[in-house]
Design an enzyme around this catalytic site. Sequence first.
Site, PDB file in Angstrom:
ATOM      1  N   GLN A  37       0.836  -1.206   0.000  1.00 43.30           N
ATOM      2  CA  GLN A  37       0.000   0.000   0.000  1.00 43.30           C
ATOM      3  C   GLN A  37       0.869   1.253   0.000  1.00 43.30           C
ATOM      4  O   GLN A  37       2.077   1.180   0.211  1.00 43.30           O
ATOM      5  CB  GLN A  37      -0.875  -0.009   1.265  1.00 43.30           C
ATOM      6  CG  GLN A  37      -0.061  -0.170   2.539  1.00 43.30           C
ATOM      7  CD  GLN A  37      -0.778  -0.887   3.667  1.00 43.30           C
ATOM      8  OE1 GLN A  37      -1.948  -1.222   3.578  1.00 43.30           O
ATOM      9  NE2 GLN A  37      -0.085  -1.121   4.775  1.00 43.30           N
ATOM     10  N   ASP A  92       0.842   1.627  13.981  1.00 41.07           N
ATOM     11  CA  ASP A  92       1.168   2.934  14.578  1.00 41.07           C
ATOM     12  C   ASP A  92       1.463   2.827  16.065  1.00 41.07           C
ATOM     13  O   ASP A  92       2.023   3.744  16.663  1.00 41.07           O
ATOM     14  CB  ASP A  92       0.042   3.946  14.318  1.00 41.07           C
ATOM     15  CG  ASP A  92      -1.298   3.419  14.797  1.00 41.07           C
ATOM     16  OD1 ASP A  92      -1.532   3.386  16.010  1.00 41.07           O
ATOM     17  OD2 ASP A  92      -2.118   3.009  13.945  1.00 41.07           O
ATOM     18  N   ASP A 143       2.114 -11.505   8.120  1.00 43.06           N
ATOM     19  CA  ASP A 143       0.693 -11.531   7.794  1.00 43.06           C
ATOM     20  C   ASP A 143      -0.113 -12.048   8.994  1.00 43.06           C
ATOM     21  O   ASP A 143       0.080 -13.184   9.440  1.00 43.06           O
ATOM     22  CB  ASP A 143       0.526 -12.455   6.579  1.00 43.06           C
ATOM     23  CG  ASP A 143      -0.917 -12.532   6.094  1.00 43.06           C
ATOM     24  OD1 ASP A 143      -1.838 -12.188   6.868  1.00 43.06           O
ATOM     25  OD2 ASP A 143      -1.107 -12.951   4.940  1.00 43.06           O
ATOM     26  N   GLY A 144      -1.019 -11.214   9.501  1.00 45.29           N
ATOM     27  CA  GLY A 144      -1.804 -11.582  10.678  1.00 45.29           C
ATOM     28  C   GLY A 144      -2.689 -12.797  10.450  1.00 45.29           C
ATOM     29  O   GLY A 144      -2.962 -13.563  11.375  1.00 45.29           O
ATOM     30  N   ASP A 161      -6.882  -4.366  14.812  1.00 42.40           N
ATOM     31  CA  ASP A 161      -6.785  -2.934  14.502  1.00 42.40           C
ATOM     32  C   ASP A 161      -6.448  -2.806  13.025  1.00 42.40           C
ATOM     33  O   ASP A 161      -5.341  -2.415  12.637  1.00 42.40           O
ATOM     34  CB  ASP A 161      -5.689  -2.331  15.394  1.00 42.40           C
ATOM     35  CG  ASP A 161      -5.564  -0.835  15.229  1.00 42.40           C
ATOM     36  OD1 ASP A 161      -6.313  -0.249  14.421  1.00 42.40           O
ATOM     37  OD2 ASP A 161      -4.692  -0.252  15.898  1.00 42.40           O
ATOM     38  N   SER A 162      -7.422  -3.133  12.195  1.00 45.35           N
ATOM     39  CA  SER A 162      -7.152  -3.272  10.757  1.00 45.35           C
ATOM     40  C   SER A 162      -7.443  -1.982  10.000  1.00 45.35           C
ATOM     41  O   SER A 162      -8.109  -1.080  10.496  1.00 45.35           O
ATOM     42  CB  SER A 162      -8.037  -4.379  10.182  1.00 45.35           C
ATOM     43  OG  SER A 162      -9.366  -3.930  10.117  1.00 45.35           O
ATOM     44  N   THR A 163      -6.970  -1.963   8.766  1.00 41.17           N
ATOM     45  CA  THR A 163      -7.404  -0.947   7.815  1.00 41.17           C
ATOM     46  C   THR A 163      -8.803  -1.338   7.328  1.00 41.17           C
ATOM     47  O   THR A 163      -9.415  -2.265   7.852  1.00 41.17           O
ATOM     48  CB  THR A 163      -6.406  -0.855   6.639  1.00 41.17           C
ATOM     49  OG1 THR A 163      -6.208  -2.174   6.123  1.00 41.17           O
ATOM     50  CG2 THR A 163      -5.057  -0.305   7.095  1.00 41.17           C
TER      51      THR A 163
HETATM   52  N1  SPD Z   1     -10.993   4.212   7.756  1.00 41.78           N
HETATM   53  C1  SPD Z   1     -10.158   3.960   8.894  1.00 41.78           C
HETATM   54  C2  SPD Z   1     -10.363   2.647   9.513  1.00 41.78           C
HETATM   55  C3  SPD Z   1      -9.602   2.430  10.776  1.00 41.78           C
HETATM   56  C4  SPD Z   1      -8.274   1.872  10.557  1.00 41.78           C
HETATM   57  N2  SPD Z   1      -7.500   1.562  11.729  1.00 41.78           N
HETATM   58  C5  SPD Z   1      -6.874   2.656  12.318  1.00 41.78           C
HETATM   59  C6  SPD Z   1      -5.528   2.354  12.835  1.00 41.78           C
HETATM   60  C7  SPD Z   1      -5.276   3.068  14.106  1.00 41.78           C
HETATM   61  N3  SPD Z   1      -4.364   2.375  14.927  1.00 41.78           N
END
Ligand code: SPD
Length: 286
Positions: A37, A92, A143-144, A161-163
């Site tokens: 990404q 993060d 990879d989780g 804590d995903s995207t």
């Molecule tokens: N659109 C954002 C979705 C949330 C993603 N995770 C945030 C990471 C913070 N540690």
Amino acid sequence: MTSALPAERWVEEIQDGAYGMKWRVKDVLFQGKSAFQSVEVVETVSHGRMLLIDGLLMTSERDEFVYHEMIAHVPLTLHPAPRRVLVIGGGDGGTVREALKHPTVETVVLVEIDGMVVDAARRFLPGTASALEDKRVEVRIEDGVKYMAAPGEPFDAVLVDSTDPFGAAAPLFGPAFYADVKRRLTAEGLVVAQAENPFYKLDEQRGLLRVVRGAFGSASLYNYHNLTYPGGLWSFAAASKRPRDLSVPDEARVAALQPRLRYYNAGIHRAAFALPEFMKRGLVAD
Ligand code: SPD
């Protein structure tokens, strides 16, 4: 009104090609493209530093405490004495930082697929990433989904804590992953996962709830306010290995944490599970 800033630069998050938000940028601190990404850290005029992945805002210094307190303290105050915590994603470091506030926690394993996110956070987001240097933390760049599928010591809490649910994160919203999460939890264990937002993504929320319920028998959403994610009202999905009322925290444990928190408290915990009517109806529709 005049501005002292030389030229206007903005960073924007556009959703579904239809709506978006933007923030004025003071400085671009990092821009990279990993195997997974794009990763960016910018300094904004109004929200401090922000981390963006594939052009979507992940965290801002101004309001990250809300997300990170709510993903960590809801499950960790429900578990009687969490010792081992797993964070999937969350490069993060903000979720790790909050987990470490629990005195019983001995180990936090962070499994983040993208080393570039961890490196950028370590360089530019010390408020969250400095937690990764704690001696109780093990950072694994892998990879989780594969990590969960492998055998290993169980965890008291798994915090996903995903995207958002596409690209590398898509399998983190699927049934195979949640079967593995359940297998890797202790008898008192709980899972909480980033669950998008009800105003724009109710269908995705319903899909995730169905998946988590499929693995655990029951699952709930709980809400939090978010200043910088589209829609403002966002959710986590939660499930427990053994049946329990997820909306009732251990008040004494919450009170002990309180001086170090800015959003989460016992009242917020209970209220977060009270869903608006449009969510209740939309989540059962099929
Ligand atoms: N659109 C954002 C979705 C949330 C993603 N995770 C945030 C990471 C913070 N540690």
